[in-house]
Write an enzyme that holds these catalytic residues in place. Structure first.
Site, mmCIF file in Angstrom:
data_model
loop_
_atom_site.group_PDB
_atom_site.id
_atom_site.type_symbol
_atom_site.label_atom_id
_atom_site.label_comp_id
_atom_site.label_asym_id
_atom_site.label_seq_id
_atom_site.Cartn_x
_atom_site.Cartn_y
_atom_site.Cartn_z
ATOM 1 N N ALA A 1 -2.150 -2.141 16.620
ATOM 2 C CA ALA A 1 -0.818 -1.646 16.332
ATOM 3 C C ALA A 1 -0.528 0.038 16.574
ATOM 4 O O ALA A 1 0.451 0.385 17.266
ATOM 5 C CB ALA A 1 -0.450 -1.821 14.806
ATOM 6 N N GLY B 1 2.080 -6.216 13.208
ATOM 7 C CA GLY B 1 0.690 -6.722 12.146
ATOM 8 C C GLY B 1 1.005 -7.496 11.276
ATOM 9 O O GLY B 1 0.233 -7.525 10.123
ATOM 10 N N SER B 2 1.566 -8.656 11.452
ATOM 11 C CA SER B 2 1.492 -9.909 10.623
ATOM 12 C C SER B 2 1.196 -11.013 11.239
ATOM 13 O O SER B 2 1.589 -11.587 12.435
ATOM 14 C CB SER B 2 3.107 -10.045 10.316
ATOM 15 O OG SER B 2 3.173 -11.107 9.164
ATOM 16 N N SER B 3 0.436 -12.101 10.451
ATOM 17 C CA SER B 3 0.051 -13.300 11.157
ATOM 18 C C SER B 3 1.074 -14.226 11.142
ATOM 19 O O SER B 3 1.107 -15.303 11.928
ATOM 20 C CB SER B 3 -1.108 -13.662 10.515
ATOM 21 O OG SER B 3 -0.922 -14.017 8.819
ATOM 22 N N CYS C 1 6.243 -3.308 -17.190
ATOM 23 C CA CYS C 1 5.873 -4.182 -18.640
ATOM 24 C C CYS C 1 6.650 -5.346 -18.157
ATOM 25 O O CYS C 1 7.929 -5.638 -17.838
ATOM 26 C CB CYS C 1 6.719 -3.521 -19.773
ATOM 27 S SG CYS C 1 6.738 -4.655 -21.234
ATOM 28 N N HIS D 1 6.541 -7.674 -1.280
ATOM 29 C CA HIS D 1 5.191 -8.039 -2.276
ATOM 30 C C HIS D 1 5.114 -7.370 -3.215
ATOM 31 O O HIS D 1 4.195 -6.943 -3.967
ATOM 32 C CB HIS D 1 4.220 -8.433 -1.171
ATOM 33 C CG HIS D 1 4.366 -9.626 -0.564
ATOM 34 N ND1 HIS D 1 3.499 -9.848 0.601
ATOM 35 C CD2 HIS D 1 5.295 -10.612 -0.480
ATOM 36 C CE1 HIS D 1 4.188 -11.136 1.273
ATOM 37 N NE2 HIS D 1 4.893 -11.547 0.566
ATOM 38 N N CYS E 1 9.821 -5.677 -21.425
ATOM 39 C CA CYS E 1 10.850 -4.909 -21.406
ATOM 40 C C CYS E 1 11.127 -4.320 -19.998
ATOM 41 O O CYS E 1 12.257 -3.459 -19.788
ATOM 42 C CB CYS E 1 10.579 -3.605 -22.437
ATOM 43 S SG CYS E 1 9.598 -2.506 -22.272
ATOM 44 N N ASP F 1 0.716 -1.122 -0.053
ATOM 45 C CA ASP F 1 0.028 0.000 -0.019
ATOM 46 C C ASP F 1 0.650 1.335 0.119
ATOM 47 O O ASP F 1 0.317 2.391 -0.403
ATOM 48 C CB ASP F 1 -0.789 -0.095 1.207
ATOM 49 C CG ASP F 1 -0.328 -0.235 2.522
ATOM 50 O OD1 ASP F 1 0.740 0.419 2.735
ATOM 51 O OD2 ASP F 1 -0.856 -0.772 3.423
HETATM 52 P P1 NAD Z 1 -2.293 -11.194 7.311
HETATM 53 O O1 NAD Z 1 -3.507 -10.593 6.823
HETATM 54 O O2 NAD Z 1 -1.737 -12.538 7.176
HETATM 55 O O3 NAD Z 1 -1.960 -10.912 8.786
HETATM 56 C C1 NAD Z 1 -2.350 -9.551 9.424
HETATM 57 C C2 NAD Z 1 -2.280 -9.786 10.952
HETATM 58 O O4 NAD Z 1 -2.751 -8.551 11.547
HETATM 59 C C3 NAD Z 1 -3.318 -10.654 11.747
HETATM 60 O O5 NAD Z 1 -2.579 -11.745 12.452
HETATM 61 C C4 NAD Z 1 -4.173 -9.578 12.431
HETATM 62 O O6 NAD Z 1 -4.694 -10.344 13.831
HETATM 63 C C5 NAD Z 1 -3.348 -8.673 12.655
HETATM 64 N N1 NAD Z 1 -3.899 -7.294 12.702
HETATM 65 C C6 NAD Z 1 -4.954 -6.864 12.134
HETATM 66 N N2 NAD Z 1 -5.203 -5.663 12.605
HETATM 67 C C7 NAD Z 1 -4.493 -5.195 13.427
HETATM 68 C C8 NAD Z 1 -4.107 -4.101 14.189
HETATM 69 N N3 NAD Z 1 -5.073 -2.950 14.025
HETATM 70 N N4 NAD Z 1 -3.148 -4.146 14.961
HETATM 71 C C9 NAD Z 1 -2.293 -4.990 15.138
HETATM 72 N N5 NAD Z 1 -2.659 -6.299 14.476
HETATM 73 C C10 NAD Z 1 -3.388 -6.362 13.392
HETATM 74 O O7 NAD Z 1 -1.069 -10.201 6.746
HETATM 75 P P2 NAD Z 1 0.285 -10.509 6.412
HETATM 76 O O8 NAD Z 1 1.025 -11.334 7.665
HETATM 77 O O9 NAD Z 1 1.037 -9.315 6.057
HETATM 78 O O10 NAD Z 1 0.433 -11.542 5.109
HETATM 79 C C11 NAD Z 1 -0.724 -11.605 4.213
HETATM 80 C C12 NAD Z 1 -0.382 -11.022 2.838
HETATM 81 O O11 NAD Z 1 -1.735 -9.996 2.913
HETATM 82 C C13 NAD Z 1 0.908 -10.379 2.538
HETATM 83 O O12 NAD Z 1 1.050 -11.049 1.253
HETATM 84 C C14 NAD Z 1 0.196 -8.784 1.869
HETATM 85 O O13 NAD Z 1 1.216 -8.729 0.830
HETATM 86 C C15 NAD Z 1 -0.854 -9.045 1.974
HETATM 87 N N6 NAD Z 1 -1.992 -7.942 2.079
HETATM 88 C C16 NAD Z 1 -1.289 -6.710 2.127
HETATM 89 C C17 NAD Z 1 -2.039 -5.675 2.309
HETATM 90 C C18 NAD Z 1 -1.692 -4.179 2.374
HETATM 91 O O14 NAD Z 1 -0.863 -3.631 1.773
HETATM 92 N N7 NAD Z 1 -2.094 -3.244 3.368
HETATM 93 C C19 NAD Z 1 -3.653 -5.890 2.761
HETATM 94 C C20 NAD Z 1 -4.054 -7.063 2.697
HETATM 95 C C21 NAD Z 1 -3.435 -8.057 2.158
#
Ligand code: NAD
Length: 262
Positions: A242, A198-200, A132, A124, A135, A107
């Site tokens: 977060a 903020g990652s699973s 492209c 990502h 090229c 984002d």
């Molecule tokens: P994920 O969706 O797997 O996990 C998100 C985690 O964040 C979850 O564990 C959730 O409990 C936690 N979470 C949600 N809201 C929160 C908050 N307010 N504060 C703290 N924690 C919070 O995401 P990921 O681990 O980034 O991996 C999944 C994929 O999602 C990636 O490949 C990514 O490219 C893609 N993605 C990106 C976006 C973006 O750019 N914003 C949005 C959706 C998905």
């Protein structure tokens, strides 16, 4: 919020010399961009099987589905604003001790918040550029969106070589950019504090970064709404949103740095 854990995280920041911040979709949910674990992920009605890289390159029909999908998700990302967690990461950078900001997000909110683009590793890719596939010329997303609207194009092709244009994100089935991945692992290996926000931690290979940092002797902080498969290697786990959590850590960090101590 557990004040004791906030203080512990702030103290770890104070003591660290080489900090790596690693973010996932959860850092942007407070900016209105849903993650993949939400009850209503976005955008609805698209089947991920139709959105693979292999299908994109195989047939115009799938390129059209891909661009429709992307047009549906893009406005939310284009219009989103950074939140307190993105701003806290900028503050960490201002300590002069952050060596890398590795993100799974596409984002661009870290850069919008003011993070130095040279320190940002987008595993990502980004929705804000288009490339492209033949090229490798890159354009800004806005330039391609304008052209598509102006000329009524549903699937854009390269003006130079006629190759298919694709948003510069990593599609399902597409491998991650090797250079970005290698640099990210190198930073994880060299840091002494690794902060996940903020990652699973279920998406590979990005979820292998925290264990890599741990093996190299770094301390680990996790800020997330829910637990992860790597909770057992974390030194501090802050379960909560977060924005407020990172803000509290940075306020405490500010107090300690100003000599407030314990
Ligand atoms: P994920 O969706 O797997 O996990 C998100 C985690 O964040 C979850 O564990 C959730 O409990 C936690 N979470 C949600 N809201 C929160 C908050 N307010 N504060 C703290 N924690 C919070 O995401 P990921 O681990 O980034 O991996 C999944 C994929 O999602 C990636 O490949 C990514 O490219 C893609 N993605 C990106 C976006 C973006 O750019 N914003 C949005 C959706 C998905």
């Amino acid at each position: 919020m557990d004040d004791r854990l906030i203080r512990q995280a702030a103290r770890m920041l104070q003591e660290a010399r080489r900090i790596v911040v690693f973010t996932g979709a959860g850092i942007s949910t407070e900016s209105g961009i849903p993650d993949f674990r939400s009850p209503r992920p976005f955008p609805p009605r698209y089947n991920s099987d139709d959105l693979t890289y292999q299908k994109f390159i195989s047939h115009e029909r799938y390129r059209k589905i891909y661009w429709d999908y992307d047009r549906a998700r893009y406005p939310a990302m284009r219009d989103a604003l950074p939140n307190d967690a993105h701003r806290a990461v900028v503050e960490i950078e201002r300590t002069g001790r952050m060596t890398a900001l590795i993100t799974q997000n596409i984002d661009g909110l870290h850069q919008k918040a003011g993070s130095n683009p040279a320190l940002v590793y987008e595993l990502h890719g980004t929705v804000h550029e288009v490339g492209c596939l033949h090229c490798h010329t890159r354009w800004s997303r806005e330039a391609i969106t304008d052209r598509m609207e102006r000329e009524g194009i549903e699937v854009p092709y390269c003006e130079h070589c006629g190759g298919p244009l694709k948003v510069a994100t990593i599609a399902f089935g597409q491998s991650l950019p090797t250079d970005v991945l290698e640099e990210s692992f190198r930073h994880a290996q060299a840091c002494d504090l690794f902060i996940t926000i903020g990652s699973s931690l279920v998406v590979q290979p990005a979820n292998l970064l925290p264990p890599q940092a741990k093996r190299s002797g770094a301390r680990l902080i996790l800020v997330n709404l829910s637990g992860t498969p790597y909770d057992n290697i974390m030194d501090v786990i802050l379960l909560g949103p977060a924005g407020p959590t990172m803000k509290a850590i940075m306020e405490d960090f500010g107090r300690i740095s100003a000599g407030g101590g314990d």
